[in-house]
Design an enzyme around this catalytic site. Structure first.
Site, PDB file in Angstrom:
ATOM      1  N   ASP A   1       0.851  -1.191   0.000  1.00 50.86           N
ATOM      2  CA  ASP A   1       0.000   0.000   0.000  1.00 50.86           C
ATOM      3  C   ASP A   1       0.882   1.234   0.000  1.00 50.86           C
ATOM      4  OD1 ASP A   1       0.859  -0.208   2.673  1.00 50.86           O
ATOM      5  OD2 ASP A   1      -1.014   0.608   3.462  1.00 50.86           O
TER       6      ASP A   1
ATOM      7  N   TYR B   1       2.873   4.797   0.800  1.00 52.91           N
ATOM      8  CA  TYR B   1       3.474   5.393   1.987  1.00 52.91           C
ATOM      9  C   TYR B   1       2.455   6.315   2.647  1.00 52.91           C
ATOM     10  CZ  TYR B   1       7.929   3.846  -0.057  1.00 52.91           C
ATOM     11  OH  TYR B   1       8.949   3.111  -0.585  1.00 52.91           O
TER      12      TYR B   1
ATOM     13  N   PHE C   1       6.604   1.762  -4.112  1.00 49.75           N
ATOM     14  CA  PHE C   1       7.967   1.982  -3.614  1.00 49.75           C
ATOM     15  C   PHE C   1       8.520   3.375  -3.927  1.00 49.75           C
ATOM     16  CE2 PHE C   1       7.776  -2.692  -3.989  1.00 49.75           C
ATOM     17  CZ  PHE C   1       8.135  -3.044  -2.701  1.00 49.75           C
TER      18      PHE C   1
ATOM     19  N   HIS D   1      11.036  -9.538   0.785  1.00 55.25           N
ATOM     20  CA  HIS D   1      10.728  -8.118   0.658  1.00 55.25           C
ATOM     21  C   HIS D   1      11.998  -7.307   0.910  1.00 55.25           C
ATOM     22  CE1 HIS D   1       8.814  -4.217   1.504  1.00 55.25           C
ATOM     23  NE2 HIS D   1       7.789  -4.692   0.830  1.00 55.25           N
TER      24      HIS D   1
END
Length: 250
Positions: A88, A90, A101, A214
């Site tokens: 999701d 920031y 990202f 991740h």
């Protein structure tokens, strides 16, 4: 040069928040995506999502990003060559810019993005960029898609299970059904859960699916597949080149 500057940090500055514009202007979307998004917003999950967003905004909540469909505006469906999945947006003021990202210029690099740049530096010798915006990737056919496209200020994953996942699943399936070879980068368990959608499209042997931990500091160096050293960016370009596709200037 300080250690931070060598990692591509800029001096932090105050960035005014840019809250969600809703209803979204679908005319900004690439035509290949527009019908799918319009159909979703007209469906029961889409209508319920829109109502929740409207109620939240009317209650004075700040929601990011201003353009939740920006990835679909910058990366046309027929030009997708790589898909990178995030969870999701920031949730800090001025950070989210509608791309997984990616952060707006002038914003300090989040740890996960810093590790992405570290992997690029290690595997391809790419210099640390001066800012964390990944718009340049999106314009080359890298679909930077979050599973959930909005978030409340200061509250990570606050819009999870509001209905966005229905749309992001459909978007992944649509790309997976393309006859054009595509690289899917699935980092972490949340993104890797989408692999079943890619396999179900029936073109799994036609695409390249890359999986690793991740890039967050908690998992980037851990087994079974550490993100740092995974070589995904090298493998992606090799795959594209072998199939006569233009590679990505990471």
């Amino acid at each position: 040069m300080t250690g931070q500057q060598s990692l591509g940090f800029e001096e932090p500055r105050v960035v005014p928040h840019s809250g969600l514009n809703w209803p979204a202007d679908l005319q900004k979307l690439d035509a290949g995506w527009r019908g799918l998004v319009d159909a979703f917003l007209s469906s029961e999950p889409g209508l319920a999502l829109s109502e929740r967003l409207t109620d939240a905004l009317n209650a004075g909540q700040i929601i990011y990003p201003s353009e939740p469909f920006r990835a679909l505006s910058l990366t046309p469906l027929n030009e997708v060559r790589v898909v990178i999945l995030g969870q999701d947006p920031y949730h800090g003021p001025g950070q989210a810019e509608g791309l997984a990202f990616s952060v707006a210029p002038g914003v300090r690099l989040p740890p996960s993005l810093r590790n992405i740049f570290k992997e690029l530096q290690q595997s391809l010798g790419v210099s640390m960029p001066t800012n964390g915006s990944l718009v340049r990737w999106a314009k080359q056919g890298v679909l930077l898609l979050n599973s959930c496209l909005t978030v409340q200020d200061g509250q990570a994953a606050s819009h999870a299970r509001w209905g966005w996942e229905v749309l992001s699943d459909q978007l992944v399936q649509t790309v997976a059904q393309s006859s054009r070879p595509v690289v899917f980068m699935l980092w972490g368990a949340h993104a890797q859960a989408k692999k079943a959608l890619i396999d179900a499209a029936g073109y799994s042997g036609h695409h390249l699916v890359l999986m690793a931990n991740h890039p967050s500091p908690l998992s980037a160096l851990r087994a079974p597949v550490p993100f740092i050293g995974c070589g995904h960016f090298v493998q992606a370009n090799a795959f594209l080149a072998q199939r006569g596709e233009k590679t990505i200037a990471w």
